[in-house]
Design a protein around this motif. Sequence first.
Motif, PDB file in Angstrom:
ATOM      1  N   ILE A 253      -4.310  -7.944  -0.492  1.00 15.49           N
ATOM      2  CA  ILE A 253      -4.721  -6.782  -0.005  1.00 15.49           C
ATOM      3  C   ILE A 253      -4.304  -5.846  -0.366  1.00 15.49           C
ATOM      4  CG2 ILE A 253      -4.501  -7.214   2.679  1.00 15.49           C
ATOM      5  CD1 ILE A 253      -7.432  -6.332   2.236  1.00 15.49           C
ATOM      6  N   THR A 254      -4.559  -4.426  -1.123  1.00 14.51           N
ATOM      7  CA  THR A 254      -4.674  -3.358  -0.158  1.00 14.51           C
ATOM      8  C   THR A 254      -5.320  -2.090  -0.134  1.00 14.51           C
ATOM      9  OG1 THR A 254      -2.958  -1.216  -1.768  1.00 14.51           O
ATOM     10  CG2 THR A 254      -4.719  -2.148  -3.261  1.00 14.51           C
ATOM     11  N   ALA A 255      -4.791  -1.406   0.468  1.00 15.65           N
ATOM     12  CA  ALA A 255      -6.277  -0.138   1.017  1.00 15.65           C
ATOM     13  C   ALA A 255      -5.874   1.236   0.670  1.00 15.65           C
ATOM     14  CB  ALA A 255      -6.518  -0.124   2.591  1.00 15.65           C
TER      15      ALA A 255
ATOM     16  N   GLU B 143       6.099   2.849  -3.506  1.00 15.95           N
ATOM     17  CA  GLU B 143       6.704   4.357  -3.616  1.00 15.95           C
ATOM     18  C   GLU B 143       5.213   5.253  -4.392  1.00 15.95           C
ATOM     19  OE1 GLU B 143       8.263   1.166  -5.136  1.00 15.95           O
ATOM     20  OE2 GLU B 143       7.644   1.614  -7.138  1.00 15.95           O
ATOM     21  N   ASP B 144       4.355   4.071  -4.562  1.00 15.77           N
ATOM     22  CA  ASP B 144       2.864   4.514  -4.883  1.00 15.77           C
ATOM     23  C   ASP B 144       1.808   4.630  -5.328  1.00 15.77           C
ATOM     24  OD1 ASP B 144       2.919   3.927  -7.277  1.00 15.77           O
ATOM     25  OD2 ASP B 144       4.290   5.517  -7.906  1.00 15.77           O
ATOM     26  N   GLU B 145       0.561   5.256  -5.206  1.00 16.31           N
ATOM     27  CA  GLU B 145      -0.557   3.512  -5.455  1.00 16.31           C
ATOM     28  C   GLU B 145      -0.520   2.451  -6.400  1.00 16.31           C
ATOM     29  OE1 GLU B 145      -3.424   4.065  -3.170  1.00 16.31           O
ATOM     30  OE2 GLU B 145      -3.471   6.128  -2.013  1.00 16.31           O
ATOM     31  N   ILE B 146       0.032   2.769  -7.139  1.00 18.86           N
ATOM     32  CA  ILE B 146       0.190   1.970  -8.713  1.00 18.86           C
ATOM     33  C   ILE B 146       1.003   0.632  -8.297  1.00 18.86           C
ATOM     34  CG2 ILE B 146       0.576   2.138 -11.171  1.00 18.86           C
ATOM     35  CD1 ILE B 146       0.313   4.953 -11.128  1.00 18.86           C
ATOM     36  N   SER B 147       2.541   1.089  -7.496  1.00 22.23           N
ATOM     37  CA  SER B 147       2.729   0.167  -7.568  1.00 22.23           C
ATOM     38  C   SER B 147       2.365  -0.860  -6.121  1.00 22.23           C
ATOM     39  CB  SER B 147       4.502   0.810  -7.296  1.00 22.23           C
ATOM     40  OG  SER B 147       4.428   1.500  -6.201  1.00 22.23           O
ATOM     41  N   ALA B 148       1.682  -0.556  -5.374  1.00 23.99           N
ATOM     42  CA  ALA B 148       1.060  -0.815  -4.610  1.00 23.99           C
ATOM     43  C   ALA B 148      -0.310  -2.222  -5.199  1.00 23.99           C
ATOM     44  CB  ALA B 148       0.206   0.202  -3.159  1.00 23.99           C
ATOM     45  N   LEU B 149      -1.249  -1.699  -6.244  1.00 26.51           N
ATOM     46  CA  LEU B 149      -1.891  -2.676  -6.713  1.00 26.51           C
ATOM     47  C   LEU B 149      -0.715  -3.772  -7.759  1.00 26.51           C
ATOM     48  CD1 LEU B 149      -4.817  -3.791  -6.564  1.00 26.51           C
ATOM     49  CD2 LEU B 149      -5.565  -2.458  -8.247  1.00 26.51           C
ATOM     50  N   GLY B 150       0.248  -2.976  -8.247  1.00 32.74           N
ATOM     51  CA  GLY B 150       0.843  -4.009  -8.738  1.00 32.74           C
ATOM     52  C   GLY B 150       1.617  -4.825  -8.239  1.00 32.74           C
ATOM     53  N   ALA B 151       2.309  -4.431  -6.826  1.00 31.43           N
ATOM     54  CA  ALA B 151       3.035  -5.447  -6.108  1.00 31.43           C
ATOM     55  C   ALA B 151       1.598  -7.062  -5.249  1.00 31.43           C
ATOM     56  CB  ALA B 151       3.578  -4.705  -4.816  1.00 31.43           C
ATOM     57  N   VAL B 152       0.720  -6.210  -5.033  1.00 33.50           N
ATOM     58  CA  VAL B 152      -0.691  -7.219  -4.874  1.00 33.50           C
ATOM     59  C   VAL B 152      -0.652  -8.422  -5.857  1.00 33.50           C
ATOM     60  CG1 VAL B 152      -3.263  -6.906  -4.628  1.00 33.50           C
ATOM     61  CG2 VAL B 152      -1.412  -5.778  -2.903  1.00 33.50           C
ATOM     62  N   LEU B 153      -0.823  -8.137  -7.105  1.00 37.28           N
ATOM     63  CA  LEU B 153      -1.350  -8.709  -8.129  1.00 37.28           C
ATOM     64  C   LEU B 153      -0.157  -9.301  -8.425  1.00 37.28           C
ATOM     65  CD1 LEU B 153      -3.233  -6.697 -10.327  1.00 37.28           C
ATOM     66  CD2 LEU B 153      -4.252  -8.157  -8.821  1.00 37.28           C
TER      67      LEU B 153
ATOM     68  N   GLY C  63       0.873  -1.743  -0.042  1.00 36.09           N
ATOM     69  CA  GLY C  63       0.233   0.096  -0.555  1.00 36.09           C
ATOM     70  C   GLY C  63       1.121   1.111   0.244  1.00 36.09           C
ATOM     71  N   TYR C  64       0.035   2.405   0.451  1.00 37.44           N
ATOM     72  CA  TYR C  64       0.760   4.012   0.170  1.00 37.44           C
ATOM     73  C   TYR C  64      -0.441   4.794   1.026  1.00 37.44           C
ATOM     74  CZ  TYR C  64       2.831   7.564  -1.521  1.00 37.44           C
ATOM     75  OH  TYR C  64       3.943   9.156  -1.603  1.00 37.44           O
ATOM     76  N   PRO C  65       0.501   5.449   2.150  1.00 36.39           N
ATOM     77  CA  PRO C  65       0.056   6.132   3.097  1.00 36.39           C
ATOM     78  C   PRO C  65      -1.336   6.790   1.878  1.00 36.39           C
ATOM     79  CG  PRO C  65       2.277   5.931   3.675  1.00 36.39           C
ATOM     80  CD  PRO C  65       1.869   5.492   1.823  1.00 36.39           C
ATOM     81  N   ILE C  66      -2.124   7.095   3.122  1.00 42.11           N
ATOM     82  CA  ILE C  66      -3.330   8.011   2.807  1.00 42.11           C
ATOM     83  C   ILE C  66      -4.507   8.049   3.774  1.00 42.11           C
ATOM     84  CG2 ILE C  66      -4.516   6.788   1.136  1.00 42.11           C
ATOM     85  CD1 ILE C  66      -5.287   8.482  -0.112  1.00 42.11           C
TER      86      ILE C  66
ATOM     87  N   THR D  44       6.796  -3.721 -10.438  1.00 44.40           N
ATOM     88  CA  THR D  44       5.539  -3.502  -9.492  1.00 44.40           C
ATOM     89  C   THR D  44       5.486  -4.810  -9.145  1.00 44.40           C
ATOM     90  OG1 THR D  44       3.664  -2.870 -10.637  1.00 44.40           O
ATOM     91  CG2 THR D  44       5.378  -1.003  -9.661  1.00 44.40           C
ATOM     92  N   PHE D  45       4.908  -5.848 -10.055  1.00 45.87           N
ATOM     93  CA  PHE D  45       5.173  -7.405 -10.229  1.00 45.87           C
ATOM     94  C   PHE D  45       5.553  -8.169  -9.401  1.00 45.87           C
ATOM     95  CE2 PHE D  45       0.164  -7.263 -12.443  1.00 45.87           C
ATOM     96  CZ  PHE D  45       0.170  -6.393 -12.465  1.00 45.87           C
ATOM     97  N   ALA D  46       6.895  -7.782 -10.268  1.00 43.23           N
ATOM     98  CA  ALA D  46       7.868  -8.347 -10.103  1.00 43.23           C
ATOM     99  C   ALA D  46       8.331  -8.303  -8.272  1.00 43.23           C
ATOM    100  CB  ALA D  46       9.452  -7.696 -10.606  1.00 43.23           C
ATOM    101  N   THR D  47       8.370  -7.082  -7.816  1.00 46.71           N
ATOM    102  CA  THR D  47       8.214  -7.147  -6.730  1.00 46.71           C
ATOM    103  C   THR D  47       7.311  -7.671  -5.535  1.00 46.71           C
ATOM    104  OG1 THR D  47       9.278  -4.711  -6.539  1.00 46.71           O
ATOM    105  CG2 THR D  47       8.512  -5.094  -4.766  1.00 46.71           C
ATOM    106  N   GLY D  48       6.484  -7.698  -6.793  1.00 49.01           N
ATOM    107  CA  GLY D  48       5.000  -8.509  -5.901  1.00 49.01           C
ATOM    108  C   GLY D  48       5.866 -10.061  -5.612  1.00 49.01           C
TER     109      GLY D  48
END
Lengths: 378, 275, 184
Positions: free
Chosen positions: A76-78, A56-66, A28-31, B78-82
């Motif tokens: 999960i992200t929030a 680092e941002d909101e976009i990457s937060a969901l990218g990492a989740v996926l 996630g990203y703080p908000i 970002t996906f790679a990091t996850g």
Amino acid sequence: MAKNIKLMQGNEAIAEGAIIAGCNFFAGYPITPSSEIAELLSSKLPKTGGVFLQMEDEISALGAVLGAALGGAKAITASSGPGISLKQEHIGYASMSEIPCVIVNVMRGGPSTGLPTLPAQSDIMQAKWGTHGDHAIIAIVPSSVNESLYETIRAFNLSIKYRTPVLILTDEIIGHMREKVVVPDKSDVDIIDVKLPDVPPEEYNPYNYTSGAVTPLAPMGEGYRYHVTGLIHGETGFPSQKTETIKNAQNWLIDKIYKNIEDIEKFDEFQTEDADILVVAYGSTSRSTRQAVMMARTAGIKAGMFRPITIWPFPEKQISNLSKRIKKILVPEMNMGQIILEIQRNACESQVYGLNVVTGEPITPDQIYAKIKEIAES
Amino acid sequence: MIKTKFDYDKYLRKNTLPHIWCPGCGDGIILKALLRAIDKCEYPKDDVVVASGIGCASRLPGYVDFNTIHTTHGRALTFATGIKMFKPRLKVIAISGDGDALAIGGNHFIHAARRNIDITMIIFNNYTYGMTGGQYSPTQPLGTYSTTTSFGSIEQPFDACNLAQAAGATWVGRSTSYHAVQLEKFIVSALKHTGFSVLEVITNCHISFGRRNKMKSPVEMVKYQKEKAIPIRSAENMSDEELAGRFKTGIFLENTDKPEFSSEYRKMAETLKTK
Amino acid sequence: MNDRIEFRFSGSGGQGLILAGIILADAAAIYEDKNAVQTQSYGPEARGGSSKSEVIVSDSPIEYPKATKVDYMVALTQESFNKYIDDVKETGIVIADKELVTDFSKARGKLYVIDMVKSAREELGKVLGLNIIALGVLVEISGIVSHESIKNALIKRVPSGFEDYNKKAIEIGFKLGKEIKNNN
């Protein structure tokens, strides 16, 4: 065994529910007003073998989740308004690629930076239509802290069962208020786990558009090598521009949700049996509505409430049926009129009234009662 | 010395071929070098994840028989990091173009470098947005032309290798699609490195970049790579004037001292478990 | 819904008003099996500004979670006193600190002006703990929960090592509350 009752915040209940559901990844990203979910999971997840990431941002937060979900994580992200706007492309990606994940939107006033510390219900239509392209989405609107916990568990289950992003839409009121929660034991709740496919890798297709059954998503790194893309793809996962494939893929994204609506939908009815006036309310507004309905009943007005808990897919059938016998419907919302559009579309036989309060304050029972009275007298 | 022919079929998804790349494109050379490098490292196919963004280079994962993710524009890392954080045992490779990695994905690039997460990123730098028709990219040299710099680019380009080093990557190198043997060696080195490794590969897009910059054939572009590439050691003795219009090739940095992020996370989690 | 009782702590960010609200809600909901909801509202400032923390206590389920007809209000700054006093019931009780609130021109309900800061300074040695003193006063005057319940909730919610300090603070509050009750 004594019940485990705790006083907790809505955001805390979501974190608690996630852990009970077996969540093992958060990015996630703080908000404001969602940050407590990240803060709590940052201390809970590392202790339970899970991963917490502040990206680092909101976009990457969901990218990492996926990315993690493709590896088999329950992720999960929030976030809140501005962050959810930034996440839209990845919500579409999750939908298109059928990657399970849970996305919490603790709604605050908007548009833009809006009202960071004050509540609103103005992202209801964004939840449905925010990302581009045709797709179906599941969105849940809890109205209490206790419900936030249990609905988070249900959100994880639905996301895995239907391989879809599931949105939880709370608001600043539910997110930050504290009330009693009965914390269940993991063994007391139904939990759907990530599983390997029933077929061996050589027979595995990551997608299935025609049988009606949702193919399980094989966690990557377990022998099932496949391709994932945001391009329209065939059942093998590889891009395709064949008209038949496009049609099947597109229909499937809608059908897998809408053909299972009876399994996905959830709602609550309060004194609707003999009601002359129906109030359709969701989330924190439904609390004021319940109180207003009781006030109306005391004053001799037969009011009732219908409360969607799953708001997308919208409970069209229920509203349509209620509209056959209740001719006046009031829709109070902390927005300028969003779900009222669905009511108008489905309650063809009723007069539909809106009560739209956008002041940064919740709608009070008095405001709703006054409107019920006005409608009753009209 | 007898060289046996490398069996690319072992790693290619032949049902997805032919690829979309134009005849003469350098991307296929990089793909082949990547497959030879992975083979040299002996990674089981099931343990390799290849994630990409959007663009010509980012179509690569579709052609190779690993766990492959063609993500959104700029977001491969970002996906790679996850997935790396969730399953650290997997070998994660990110494939990206210059626009994908350094423009729309620039933020993820510097932050992956800052974390020093164990991902190997290969940037296919062809100085242009080839897939969308040749608009200018953040690496396009000053004064060169594109469909959106009709009067010559006046924007300063990024040096991906300098950027990676400044941001904290621990393995940084540059090669070209012309130097195919060196390229394979560099990919092996980058893959074997534990930490964030960035390999920039200068590749040719004669269709979108070359055609507008007096190099309309692949041959001219490959010649450009051959002539403009200066190994780091040779560059040491050259003046700024002599280096103008050229680029350095070689391994700029290989730092094994800095802790890697996914293993640091596991270490932290372990200490919490025992408490 | 007659049993719904509304409490409001008001002051500025950093005074610990939210914590006071949480402890009260915890005491009512967990230690006394009542229903309780705690909410807060605040501006962008982490410190300063005016903020409020509200607790609704009821034997029935609580629907609307915020206070609209306040039974008990604590004011620890002049600004919050002026800003948040309008919803206090005619029969409500307002507890204000004698040093921090001096202009009572907007007063509503029954006003108790109490020397909480002074007591904190004299008996605790510092003003830290003012929120807990105010909580003690509120519990004593309202009788909403027992001393035991509020002390149990307090101990659970304060940082370890500060239990005795806070216990002392709440006792000061009980004492000040009793004094004002006896004088009225």
